[in-house]
Design a protein around this motif. Structure first.
Motif, PDB file in Angstrom:
ATOM      1  N   LEU A 178       0.833  -1.207   0.000  1.00 29.15           N
ATOM      2  CA  LEU A 178       0.000   0.000   0.000  1.00 29.15           C
ATOM      3  C   LEU A 178       0.866   1.256   0.000  1.00 29.15           C
ATOM      4  N   LEU A 179       1.892   1.272   0.832  1.00 30.99           N
ATOM      5  CA  LEU A 179       2.793   2.432   0.882  1.00 30.99           C
ATOM      6  C   LEU A 179       3.483   2.645  -0.459  1.00 30.99           C
ATOM      7  N   SER A 180       3.897   1.562  -1.074  1.00 32.63           N
ATOM      8  CA  SER A 180       4.553   1.659  -2.373  1.00 32.63           C
ATOM      9  C   SER A 180       3.609   2.240  -3.427  1.00 32.63           C
ATOM     10  N   LEU A 181       2.379   1.770  -3.443  1.00 33.14           N
ATOM     11  CA  LEU A 181       1.398   2.260  -4.422  1.00 33.14           C
ATOM     12  C   LEU A 181       0.992   3.703  -4.137  1.00 33.14           C
ATOM     13  N   LEU A 182       0.946   4.075  -2.866  1.00 39.15           N
ATOM     14  CA  LEU A 182       0.590   5.455  -2.518  1.00 39.15           C
ATOM     15  C   LEU A 182       1.633   6.447  -3.000  1.00 39.15           C
ATOM     16  N   ASN A 183       2.856   5.984  -3.210  1.00 39.70           N
ATOM     17  CA  ASN A 183       3.884   6.859  -3.767  1.00 39.70           C
ATOM     18  C   ASN A 183       3.652   7.139  -5.249  1.00 39.70           C
ATOM     19  N   GLN A 184       2.785   6.331  -5.867  1.00 40.19           N
ATOM     20  CA  GLN A 184       2.525   6.469  -7.290  1.00 40.19           C
ATOM     21  C   GLN A 184       1.164   7.096  -7.606  1.00 40.19           C
ATOM     22  N   LYS A 185       0.198   6.901  -6.689  1.00 43.37           N
ATOM     23  CA  LYS A 185      -1.163   7.363  -6.988  1.00 43.37           C
ATOM     24  C   LYS A 185      -1.965   7.578  -5.716  1.00 43.37           C
ATOM     25  N   ASP A 186      -3.116   8.212  -5.866  1.00 40.65           N
ATOM     26  CA  ASP A 186      -4.012   8.436  -4.742  1.00 40.65           C
ATOM     27  C   ASP A 186      -4.664   7.120  -4.342  1.00 40.65           C
ATOM     28  N   VAL A 187      -5.042   7.021  -3.071  1.00 44.87           N
ATOM     29  CA  VAL A 187      -5.659   5.790  -2.568  1.00 44.87           C
ATOM     30  C   VAL A 187      -6.923   5.427  -3.337  1.00 44.87           C
ATOM     31  N   SER A 188      -7.661   6.420  -3.831  1.00 44.22           N
ATOM     32  CA  SER A 188      -8.895   6.149  -4.572  1.00 44.22           C
ATOM     33  C   SER A 188      -8.633   5.443  -5.902  1.00 44.22           C
ATOM     34  N   GLN A 189      -7.389   5.500  -6.378  1.00 46.84           N
ATOM     35  CA  GLN A 189      -7.033   4.862  -7.646  1.00 46.84           C
ATOM     36  C   GLN A 189      -6.426   3.470  -7.470  1.00 46.84           C
ATOM     37  N   ILE A 190      -6.221   3.060  -6.227  1.00 40.79           N
ATOM     38  CA  ILE A 190      -5.604   1.758  -5.961  1.00 40.79           C
ATOM     39  C   ILE A 190      -6.689   0.693  -5.871  1.00 40.79           C
ATOM     40  N   THR A 191      -6.530  -0.365  -6.633  1.00 39.32           N
ATOM     41  CA  THR A 191      -7.504  -1.456  -6.623  1.00 39.32           C
ATOM     42  C   THR A 191      -6.995  -2.600  -5.748  1.00 39.32           C
ATOM     43  N   VAL A 192      -7.924  -3.427  -5.300  1.00 42.15           N
ATOM     44  CA  VAL A 192      -7.550  -4.595  -4.520  1.00 42.15           C
ATOM     45  C   VAL A 192      -6.653  -5.508  -5.354  1.00 42.15           C
ATOM     46  N   GLU A 223      -4.444  -4.775  -7.779  1.00 46.54           N
ATOM     47  CA  GLU A 223      -3.042  -4.363  -7.860  1.00 46.54           C
ATOM     48  C   GLU A 223      -2.371  -4.394  -6.490  1.00 46.54           C
ATOM     49  N   LEU A 224      -3.128  -4.164  -5.438  1.00 45.41           N
ATOM     50  CA  LEU A 224      -2.566  -4.238  -4.089  1.00 45.41           C
ATOM     51  C   LEU A 224      -2.161  -5.680  -3.753  1.00 45.41           C
ATOM     52  N   THR A 225      -3.023  -6.637  -4.075  1.00 47.89           N
ATOM     53  CA  THR A 225      -2.697  -8.037  -3.778  1.00 47.89           C
ATOM     54  C   THR A 225      -1.547  -8.538  -4.653  1.00 47.89           C
ATOM     55  N   GLU A 226      -1.498  -8.051  -5.891  1.00 48.66           N
ATOM     56  CA  GLU A 226      -0.376  -8.431  -6.768  1.00 48.66           C
ATOM     57  C   GLU A 226       0.938  -7.909  -6.201  1.00 48.66           C
ATOM     58  N   LYS A 227       0.912  -6.670  -5.767  1.00 51.89           N
ATOM     59  CA  LYS A 227       2.118  -6.045  -5.209  1.00 51.89           C
ATOM     60  C   LYS A 227       2.540  -6.742  -3.909  1.00 51.89           C
ATOM     61  N   ALA A 228       1.556  -7.164  -3.125  1.00 52.25           N
ATOM     62  CA  ALA A 228       1.848  -7.821  -1.844  1.00 52.25           C
ATOM     63  C   ALA A 228       2.124  -9.312  -2.000  1.00 52.25           C
ATOM     64  N   ALA A 229       1.926  -9.832  -3.216  1.00 51.31           N
ATOM     65  CA  ALA A 229       2.128 -11.261  -3.511  1.00 51.31           C
ATOM     66  C   ALA A 229       1.229 -12.154  -2.656  1.00 51.31           C
ATOM     67  N   GLU A 259     -10.047   0.523   4.073  1.00 51.66           N
ATOM     68  CA  GLU A 259      -9.991  -0.018   5.435  1.00 51.66           C
ATOM     69  C   GLU A 259      -8.547  -0.319   5.840  1.00 51.66           C
ATOM     70  N   ALA A 260      -7.751  -0.824   4.906  1.00 49.69           N
ATOM     71  CA  ALA A 260      -6.342  -1.092   5.193  1.00 49.69           C
ATOM     72  C   ALA A 260      -5.611   0.209   5.534  1.00 49.69           C
ATOM     73  N   LEU A 261      -5.878   1.266   4.767  1.00 47.74           N
ATOM     74  CA  LEU A 261      -5.258   2.557   5.032  1.00 47.74           C
ATOM     75  C   LEU A 261      -5.755   3.133   6.349  1.00 47.74           C
ATOM     76  N   GLN A 262      -7.038   2.990   6.612  1.00 46.27           N
ATOM     77  CA  GLN A 262      -7.627   3.495   7.860  1.00 46.27           C
ATOM     78  C   GLN A 262      -6.951   2.848   9.074  1.00 46.27           C
ATOM     79  N   GLU A 263      -6.726   1.541   8.999  1.00 46.79           N
ATOM     80  CA  GLU A 263      -6.067   0.861  10.111  1.00 46.79           C
ATOM     81  C   GLU A 263      -4.658   1.393  10.316  1.00 46.79           C
ATOM     82  N   LEU A 264      -3.933   1.573   9.225  1.00 45.76           N
ATOM     83  CA  LEU A 264      -2.577   2.109   9.322  1.00 45.76           C
ATOM     84  C   LEU A 264      -2.596   3.506   9.948  1.00 45.76           C
ATOM     85  N   GLU A 265      -3.511   4.356   9.496  1.00 43.98           N
ATOM     86  CA  GLU A 265      -3.588   5.707  10.040  1.00 43.98           C
ATOM     87  C   GLU A 265      -4.005   5.704  11.505  1.00 43.98           C
ATOM     88  N   ASN A 266      -4.897   4.801  11.903  1.00 35.90           N
ATOM     89  CA  ASN A 266      -5.285   4.687  13.316  1.00 35.90           C
ATOM     90  C   ASN A 266      -4.071   4.366  14.179  1.00 35.90           C
TER      91      ASN A 266
END
Length: 199
Positions: free
Chosen positions: A23-37, A39-45, A60-67
């Protein structure tokens, strides 16, 4: 940390960490609203099914991190004795910086462009409440003045700190000294003689 009330084992914790890193890696490239499950699962393997065992959405994943970051930063500030060190902003910021260097995930997120909103709105409001309570305990005065002083101080320092995190064109000491001068004049000007009585 648990899933449906059950403690997480090491494998589950590793999966969550993989999701965060992706998620952090993808957030460096785009807004969270543009990240799909996908591409996130592919990136996380991991599989989509595995992702949905942990989270219902990317938000929800971002919300948990921010909490977690919010609670952790507030705990760091509480240990920094904000009121006791009000004339030494460097000691507060350097403690925060050392703690962030030890927590790579949180540090990476705060250096991310998405974190400006988190810092300047959500986290700011929590810190303002903390600072306002300390002002009220230590300086008698009008509620609206305390609110304005806390809001101004926290907004200013967070904004300067965010710019420092992302650019670091000056030392942390220089940043702290500049912020201290600005805050000292502004807060004293707003709260007037009430601050002098407590010096």
């Amino acid at each position: 940390m648990s899933i449906a009330g059950q403690p997480m084992d090491k494998r589950m914790l590793r999966t969550r960490e993989a999701i965060r890193c992706a998620l952090l890696s993808l957030l460096n490239q785009k807004d969270v609203s543009q990240i799909t499950v996908s591409e996130l699962t592919e990136k996380a393997a991991i599989s989509r099914k595995t992702f949905y065992l942990h989270y219902s959405s990317v938000d929800e994943a971002l919300q948990e991190l921010e909490n977690e970051i919010e609670q952790w930063l507030l705990a760091q500030l509480a240990q920094s004795d904000v009121w006791g060190n009000r004339h030494d902003l460097y000691s507060i910021l350097s403690r925060m910086d050392r703690a962030l260097q030890e927590h790579e995930t949180y540090s990476c997120y705060l250096e991310n462009r998405r974190s400006r909103y988190f810092l300047m709105y959500r986290l700011k409001n929590s810190i303002v409440r903390m600072v306002k309570e300390q002002l009220q305990q230590n300086i008698p005065g009008a509620e609206e003045d305390m609110e304005a002083a806390a809001d101004f101080a926290v907004s200013g320092v967070l904004s300067m700190y965010y710019e420092w995190l992302t650019a670091q064109q000056v030392t942390l000491r220089q940043l702290a000294d500049k912020a201290q001068k600005l805050l000292f004049g502004a807060v004293r000007g707003l709260l007037g003689k009430r601050t002098e009585e407590k010096e």
